[in-house]
Design a protein around this motif. Sequence first.
Motif, PDB file in Angstrom:
ATOM      1  N   UNK A  32       1.118  -1.356  -0.374  1.00 54.95           N
ATOM      2  CA  UNK A  32      -0.226  -0.129  -0.180  1.00 54.95           C
ATOM      3  C   UNK A  32       0.587   0.989   0.148  1.00 54.95           C
ATOM      4  N   UNK A  33       1.748   1.138   0.834  1.00 53.09           N
ATOM      5  CA  UNK A  33       3.133   2.189   0.570  1.00 53.09           C
ATOM      6  C   UNK A  33       3.609   2.716  -0.921  1.00 53.09           C
ATOM      7  N   UNK A  34       4.142   1.322  -1.883  1.00 54.17           N
ATOM      8  CA  UNK A  34       4.386   1.823  -3.020  1.00 54.17           C
ATOM      9  C   UNK A  34       3.343   2.272  -3.132  1.00 54.17           C
ATOM     10  N   UNK A  35       2.306   1.870  -3.690  1.00 51.30           N
ATOM     11  CA  UNK A  35       1.381   1.882  -4.294  1.00 51.30           C
ATOM     12  C   UNK A  35       0.841   3.103  -3.996  1.00 51.30           C
ATOM     13  N   UNK A  36       0.628   3.799  -2.892  1.00 55.15           N
ATOM     14  CA  UNK A  36       0.716   5.391  -2.379  1.00 55.15           C
ATOM     15  C   UNK A  36       1.444   6.167  -2.925  1.00 55.15           C
ATOM     16  N   UNK A  37       3.029   5.889  -3.824  1.00 54.00           N
ATOM     17  CA  UNK A  37       3.853   7.018  -3.920  1.00 54.00           C
ATOM     18  C   UNK A  37       4.645   6.612  -4.688  1.00 54.00           C
ATOM     19  N   UNK A  38       4.035   6.301  -5.622  1.00 57.42           N
ATOM     20  CA  UNK A  38       4.673   5.587  -7.422  1.00 57.42           C
ATOM     21  C   UNK A  38       5.462   6.753  -8.125  1.00 57.42           C
ATOM     22  N   UNK A  39       4.529   8.126  -7.261  1.00 53.08           N
ATOM     23  CA  UNK A  39       5.841   9.570  -7.774  1.00 53.08           C
ATOM     24  C   UNK A  39       7.122   9.116  -7.935  1.00 53.08           C
ATOM     25  N   UNK A  40       7.419   8.537  -6.143  1.00 54.63           N
ATOM     26  CA  UNK A  40       9.133   9.085  -5.136  1.00 54.63           C
ATOM     27  C   UNK A  40       9.086   7.512  -5.879  1.00 54.63           C
ATOM     28  N   UNK A  41       8.442   6.214  -6.101  1.00 53.27           N
ATOM     29  CA  UNK A  41       9.155   5.240  -6.252  1.00 53.27           C
ATOM     30  C   UNK A  41       8.755   4.566  -7.798  1.00 53.27           C
ATOM     31  N   UNK A  42       8.112   5.190  -8.764  1.00 48.67           N
ATOM     32  CA  UNK A  42       8.114   4.256  -9.664  1.00 48.67           C
ATOM     33  C   UNK A  42       9.518   4.585 -11.032  1.00 48.67           C
ATOM     34  N   UNK A  43      10.210   4.989 -10.544  1.00 51.84           N
ATOM     35  CA  UNK A  43      11.298   4.974 -11.453  1.00 51.84           C
ATOM     36  C   UNK A  43      12.030   2.942 -10.525  1.00 51.84           C
ATOM     37  N   UNK A  44      12.086   2.337  -9.648  1.00 55.55           N
ATOM     38  CA  UNK A  44      12.507   1.538  -8.794  1.00 55.55           C
ATOM     39  C   UNK A  44      11.928   0.293 -10.065  1.00 55.55           C
ATOM     40  N   UNK A  46      10.453   0.941 -13.189  1.00 60.51           N
ATOM     41  CA  UNK A  46      11.696   0.760 -14.726  1.00 60.51           C
ATOM     42  C   UNK A  46      12.880   0.617 -14.791  1.00 60.51           C
ATOM     43  N   UNK A  47      13.336   0.503 -13.678  1.00 55.14           N
ATOM     44  CA  UNK A  47      15.401  -0.385 -13.543  1.00 55.14           C
ATOM     45  C   UNK A  47      14.356  -1.757 -13.318  1.00 55.14           C
ATOM     46  N   UNK A  49      13.688  -3.178 -10.561  1.00 53.87           N
ATOM     47  CA  UNK A  49      13.817  -3.698  -9.024  1.00 53.87           C
ATOM     48  C   UNK A  49      12.245  -4.610  -8.661  1.00 53.87           C
ATOM     49  N   UNK A  50      11.392  -4.951  -9.101  1.00 48.81           N
ATOM     50  CA  UNK A  50      10.394  -4.909  -8.715  1.00 48.81           C
ATOM     51  C   UNK A  50       9.957  -5.197  -7.311  1.00 48.81           C
ATOM     52  N   UNK A  51       9.706  -3.926  -7.544  1.00 44.93           N
ATOM     53  CA  UNK A  51       9.576  -3.684  -5.773  1.00 44.93           C
ATOM     54  C   UNK A  51       8.073  -3.950  -5.412  1.00 44.93           C
ATOM     55  N   UNK A  52       7.378  -4.335  -6.041  1.00 47.76           N
ATOM     56  CA  UNK A  52       5.676  -4.238  -6.375  1.00 47.76           C
ATOM     57  C   UNK A  52       5.825  -5.765  -5.905  1.00 47.76           C
ATOM     58  N   UNK A  53       5.542  -6.688  -6.391  1.00 44.65           N
ATOM     59  CA  UNK A  53       6.040  -7.987  -6.769  1.00 44.65           C
ATOM     60  C   UNK A  53       6.780  -8.474  -5.283  1.00 44.65           C
ATOM     61  N   UNK A  54       8.065  -7.994  -5.260  1.00 47.31           N
ATOM     62  CA  UNK A  54       8.679  -8.438  -3.638  1.00 47.31           C
ATOM     63  C   UNK A  54       7.793  -8.113  -2.561  1.00 47.31           C
ATOM     64  N   UNK A  55       6.946  -7.892  -2.179  1.00 42.12           N
ATOM     65  CA  UNK A  55       5.695  -7.578  -1.056  1.00 42.12           C
ATOM     66  C   UNK A  55       5.368  -8.295  -1.550  1.00 42.12           C
ATOM     67  N   UNK A  56       5.239  -9.733  -1.744  1.00 43.83           N
ATOM     68  CA  UNK A  56       4.641 -11.104  -1.876  1.00 43.83           C
ATOM     69  C   UNK A  56       5.704 -12.601  -2.054  1.00 43.83           C
ATOM     70  N   UNK A  57       5.999 -12.949  -1.141  1.00 44.89           N
ATOM     71  CA  UNK A  57       7.196 -14.038  -0.869  1.00 44.89           C
ATOM     72  C   UNK A  57       6.856 -15.257  -1.921  1.00 44.89           C
TER      73      UNK A  57
END
Length: 377
Positions: A32-44, A46-47, A49-57
């Motif tokens: 939820x934190x990442x979803x709500x702050x795509x302006x700050x973390x959307x770059x991850x 793009x490069x 890092x797949x941070x969203x996928x990493x939230x589900x083991x």
Amino acid sequence: MLSRNDVIRVANENGFEDVGVTTAEPFESHREFLSGRQEEYGWAEEVGLELMKGTDPRAIMPGAQSVIVLMEVYFREAYPRVMEGHFGRCYLDDDRITRDGLARRIKAFRSFLRDHGIDSKVPFNLPHRVAAARAGMGTFGKNCLFYSNKVARHSSWVLPIAVVVDQTFTPDTPTVAMGCPDWCRNACIAACPTRALKGNGTIDPRRCISFLTYFGDGLTPRDLREPMGLYIYGCDRCQNVCPRNAAWLAADLPLNRRVVDKSPTFDLSKLLAMDAPYFENHVWPHMFYMATDDLWRWKMNVARAMGNTRDRRYVVDLIQALENNDDLRVQAMVVWALGRIGGETALEALRGLALRCKGVLLEEVNFALEDSVRSTN
């Protein structure tokens, strides 16, 4: 079937001073934190890092049942001050490429699990700090870093390593909370020169010096050059001033000989003049976020750091860099550095360049000339 005590014993034998366990349930709050702050973390994303996928083991390992968190102290030995002044400590003995230190111990731990029928993965994109807090191993600081409740005198000089496994272990009680003492007057927030720390336990990564040094896009904005100081790769400002870290910083630690031995290759003059083979042989194996194609960014960062030293011994190196680099971003930062250092030699070089350049570079030269005059006077 392995017991939890068996896991802890073997982790300790491999140099991990603390071990915690959490479930393989998704890290919903972090998603939820990442979803709500795509302006700050959307770059991850793009490069890659797949941070969203990493939230589900279980998106990483479908059969995941638990997450074992190993606590590594990455600042268990002291580093040369010249290295600490320019590079974040967590990168000074990073073996993710050379695989001759921490990687071996992680491999040995995973081999033990495999020998007992347990499959494991160590995903780079799982939120390791959140996993550690959910495993009851510590709390967070206002600088967004994780603080151990057991090792390294309860400091943040630790690296939680999340190991996803397909066996269930009893989870620990979470300690997901802010652990800063009430009497601290936001030392980390006040010390952040680029104002990346927001004051509410969050950060704008795009303004963080660490991000800017290896992911920053294009020529560093003029208003950030002086605040970024002497750091070339990474930053420890918010950790150095933190009262929770004071006890560990006061410890009498032995010198890390590996870092001492390689420190001459990270001399600023050598870095500014390095070619691709030098970078690939001496620098990239230790600090790999930037590839050979990003050599310009390394040199731009080095030139900025030289400028912020205000040390005139770098003027000759900077003038040579003007002649040997055709990248506009490097040239522009070299010009800025010459203006910041000042002195007659720098001033003469800038005046000469002003007669044969144009556009953005000429704008930088004119700004640097004004800065140089102020420095000289």
